[in-house]
Design a protein around this motif. Structure first.
Motif, PDB file in Angstrom:
ATOM      1  N   LYS A 112     -42.808  19.122  12.548  1.00 22.05           N
ATOM      2  CA  LYS A 112     -41.457  19.612  12.840  1.00 22.05           C
ATOM      3  C   LYS A 112     -40.889  19.030  14.134  1.00 22.05           C
ATOM      4  N   ARG A 113     -41.738  18.509  15.035  1.00 18.87           N
ATOM      5  CA  ARG A 113     -41.250  17.915  16.281  1.00 18.87           C
ATOM      6  C   ARG A 113     -41.012  16.415  16.165  1.00 18.87           C
ATOM      7  N   LEU A 114     -41.398  15.823  15.068  1.00 22.36           N
ATOM      8  CA  LEU A 114     -41.310  14.374  14.921  1.00 22.36           C
ATOM      9  C   LEU A 114     -39.895  13.850  15.109  1.00 22.36           C
ATOM     10  N   ASN A 115     -38.903  14.604  14.647  1.00 23.01           N
ATOM     11  CA  ASN A 115     -37.510  14.138  14.789  1.00 23.01           C
ATOM     12  C   ASN A 115     -36.994  14.273  16.224  1.00 23.01           C
ATOM     13  N   GLU A 116     -37.775  14.878  17.125  1.00 22.73           N
ATOM     14  CA  GLU A 116     -37.377  15.019  18.525  1.00 22.73           C
ATOM     15  C   GLU A 116     -37.809  13.838  19.378  1.00 22.73           C
ATOM     16  N   ILE A 117     -38.636  12.953  18.829  1.00 21.67           N
ATOM     17  CA  ILE A 117     -39.132  11.835  19.627  1.00 21.67           C
ATOM     18  C   ILE A 117     -38.619  10.514  19.076  1.00 21.67           C
ATOM     19  N   THR A 118     -38.545   9.542  19.942  1.00 19.35           N
ATOM     20  CA  THR A 118     -38.131   8.197  19.569  1.00 19.35           C
ATOM     21  C   THR A 118     -39.384   7.343  19.439  1.00 19.35           C
ATOM     22  N   VAL A 119     -39.553   6.684  18.303  1.00 25.27           N
ATOM     23  CA  VAL A 119     -40.723   5.835  18.097  1.00 25.27           C
ATOM     24  C   VAL A 119     -40.271   4.451  17.652  1.00 25.27           C
ATOM     25  N   ASP A 120     -41.166   3.481  17.820  1.00 21.17           N
ATOM     26  CA  ASP A 120     -40.869   2.106  17.437  1.00 21.17           C
ATOM     27  C   ASP A 120     -41.247   1.793  16.008  1.00 21.17           C
ATOM     28  N   ARG A 121     -42.275   2.469  15.526  1.00 15.34           N
ATOM     29  CA  ARG A 121     -42.644   2.268  14.127  1.00 15.34           C
ATOM     30  C   ARG A 121     -43.410   3.483  13.629  1.00 15.34           C
ATOM     31  N   THR A 122     -43.393   3.620  12.325  1.00 15.64           N
ATOM     32  CA  THR A 122     -44.124   4.713  11.690  1.00 15.64           C
ATOM     33  C   THR A 122     -44.949   4.129  10.553  1.00 15.64           C
ATOM     34  N   ILE A 123     -45.975   4.848  10.211  1.00 15.62           N
ATOM     35  CA  ILE A 123     -46.832   4.451   9.100  1.00 15.62           C
ATOM     36  C   ILE A 123     -46.849   5.615   8.127  1.00 15.62           C
ATOM     37  N   PRO A 124     -46.426   5.383   6.898  1.00 21.69           N
ATOM     38  CA  PRO A 124     -46.384   6.494   5.944  1.00 21.69           C
ATOM     39  C   PRO A 124     -47.776   6.884   5.472  1.00 21.69           C
ATOM     40  N   ASP A 125     -47.897   8.147   5.097  1.00 22.19           N
ATOM     41  CA  ASP A 125     -49.136   8.597   4.478  1.00 22.19           C
ATOM     42  C   ASP A 125     -49.047   8.338   2.981  1.00 22.19           C
ATOM     43  N   ASP A 126     -50.048   8.794   2.253  1.00 26.56           N
ATOM     44  CA  ASP A 126     -50.083   8.534   0.811  1.00 26.56           C
ATOM     45  C   ASP A 126     -49.044   9.325   0.031  1.00 26.56           C
ATOM     46  N   LYS A 127     -48.352  10.248   0.678  1.00 25.80           N
ATOM     47  CA  LYS A 127     -47.303  11.024   0.022  1.00 25.80           C
ATOM     48  C   LYS A 127     -45.911  10.559   0.429  1.00 25.80           C
ATOM     49  N   LYS A 140     -48.527  -4.302  32.144  1.00 27.23           N
ATOM     50  CA  LYS A 140     -48.693  -5.505  32.965  1.00 27.23           C
ATOM     51  C   LYS A 140     -49.329  -5.103  34.286  1.00 27.23           C
ATOM     52  N   MET A 141     -50.512  -5.671  34.537  1.00 32.61           N
ATOM     53  CA  MET A 141     -51.213  -5.369  35.780  1.00 32.61           C
ATOM     54  C   MET A 141     -52.210  -6.478  36.086  1.00 32.61           C
ATOM     55  N   ALA A 142     -52.290  -6.867  37.340  1.00 33.24           N
ATOM     56  CA  ALA A 142     -53.272  -7.852  37.813  1.00 33.24           C
ATOM     57  C   ALA A 142     -53.322  -9.099  36.931  1.00 33.24           C
ATOM     58  N   GLY A 143     -52.164  -9.600  36.558  1.00 31.70           N
ATOM     59  CA  GLY A 143     -52.101 -10.805  35.741  1.00 31.70           C
ATOM     60  C   GLY A 143     -52.324 -10.582  34.257  1.00 31.70           C
ATOM     61  N   LEU A 144     -52.532  -9.347  33.850  1.00 28.07           N
ATOM     62  CA  LEU A 144     -52.734  -9.032  32.440  1.00 28.07           C
ATOM     63  C   LEU A 144     -51.419  -8.589  31.812  1.00 28.07           C
ATOM     64  N   ASP A 145     -51.274  -8.839  30.542  1.00 25.08           N
ATOM     65  CA  ASP A 145     -50.118  -8.389  29.769  1.00 25.08           C
ATOM     66  C   ASP A 145     -50.668  -7.888  28.436  1.00 25.08           C
ATOM     67  N   ILE A 146     -50.872  -6.571  28.350  1.00 25.45           N
ATOM     68  CA  ILE A 146     -51.607  -5.973  27.239  1.00 25.45           C
ATOM     69  C   ILE A 146     -50.687  -5.058  26.439  1.00 25.45           C
ATOM     70  N   PRO A 147     -50.775  -5.092  25.111  1.00 21.99           N
ATOM     71  CA  PRO A 147     -50.019  -4.117  24.311  1.00 21.99           C
ATOM     72  C   PRO A 147     -50.417  -2.685  24.692  1.00 21.99           C
ATOM     73  N   PHE A 148     -49.408  -1.855  24.872  1.00 26.94           N
ATOM     74  CA  PHE A 148     -49.594  -0.451  25.249  1.00 26.94           C
ATOM     75  C   PHE A 148     -48.957   0.408  24.160  1.00 26.94           C
ATOM     76  N   TYR A 149     -49.710   1.383  23.654  1.00 26.85           N
ATOM     77  CA  TYR A 149     -49.229   2.221  22.565  1.00 26.85           C
ATOM     78  C   TYR A 149     -49.374   3.694  22.914  1.00 26.85           C
ATOM     79  N   VAL A 150     -48.410   4.472  22.507  1.00 31.21           N
ATOM     80  CA  VAL A 150     -48.570   5.915  22.450  1.00 31.21           C
ATOM     81  C   VAL A 150     -48.543   6.230  20.962  1.00 31.21           C
ATOM     82  N   VAL A 151     -49.684   6.697  20.467  1.00 27.39           N
ATOM     83  CA  VAL A 151     -49.869   6.945  19.046  1.00 27.39           C
ATOM     84  C   VAL A 151     -49.825   8.448  18.803  1.00 27.39           C
ATOM     85  N   PHE A 152     -49.016   8.850  17.853  1.00 25.03           N
ATOM     86  CA  PHE A 152     -48.894  10.261  17.498  1.00 25.03           C
ATOM     87  C   PHE A 152     -49.507  10.482  16.127  1.00 25.03           C
TER      88      PHE A 152
END
Length: 181
Positions: A112-127, A140-152
């Protein structure tokens, strides 16, 4: 906090680790792992062990580092400052030993809270519903550039019975491999 029944902080982390293993990912065992940082005191010879919640080892020797949080997601402020510092410390230390190809956090979120957040992509379930939602950025830190994700991990409203908990777990298994790409 969320309708997970018996799941609390440590149980949610255990649940996530088990789901990742069932999805066929190679996880590092949670132990001191010989990755330590100095703490300036005399206890433990002056070093503190770094023990991230989830370290996923890839077949080519690289890794992904995630911290699992059983907290309310604040859309305005995002991940809290202390948790970000913790992840930065993990990534910084792990990157001394091997290439870190991704990092981030895993949060539960009620459907029920999913519509309250902004996400970049979603993955559907089997339904056809959203099973996993992802915010993407770069660390980006100390010369590194790494993908960063917040996964719900989306927790269905009806996830109160055993059958629905199992369905939620199976959805996570199906979708979790995208975290490593």
């Amino acid at each position: 906090l969320y309708r997970f029944g018996a799941f609390k902080c440590i149980f949610f982390e255990h649940f996530i680790r088990n789901r990742l293993k069932r999805a066929g990912l190679s996880l590092r065992i949670k132990e001191c792992d010989l990755l330590k940082i100095p703490h300036g005191g005399i206890f433990n010879d002056g070093f503190r062990c770094l023990i991230p919640d989830v370290v996923i080892d890839t077949t080519d020797g690289r890794c992904l580092v995630y911290d699992v949080k059983y907290k309310y997601w604040d859309e305005r402020y995002g991940v809290n400052r202390e948790d970000l510092f913790q992840l930065h410390t993990y990534v910084g230390r792990y990157s001394c030993e091997r290439e870190v190809i991704g990092c981030g956090f895993v949060f539960p979120i009620p459907e029920k809270r999913l519509n309250e957040i902004t996400v970049d992509r979603t993955i559907p379930d089997d339904k056809g519903k959203i099973g996993v939602a992802i915010k993407e950025n770069r660390l980006k830190m100390a010369g590194l550039d790494i993908p960063f994700y917040v996964v719900f991990l989306v927790v269905p409203e009806e996830a109160v019975g055993e059958a629905n908990r199992n369905s939620c777990a199976e959805q996570f298994d199906t979708n979790v491999k995208s975290l490593t790409t």
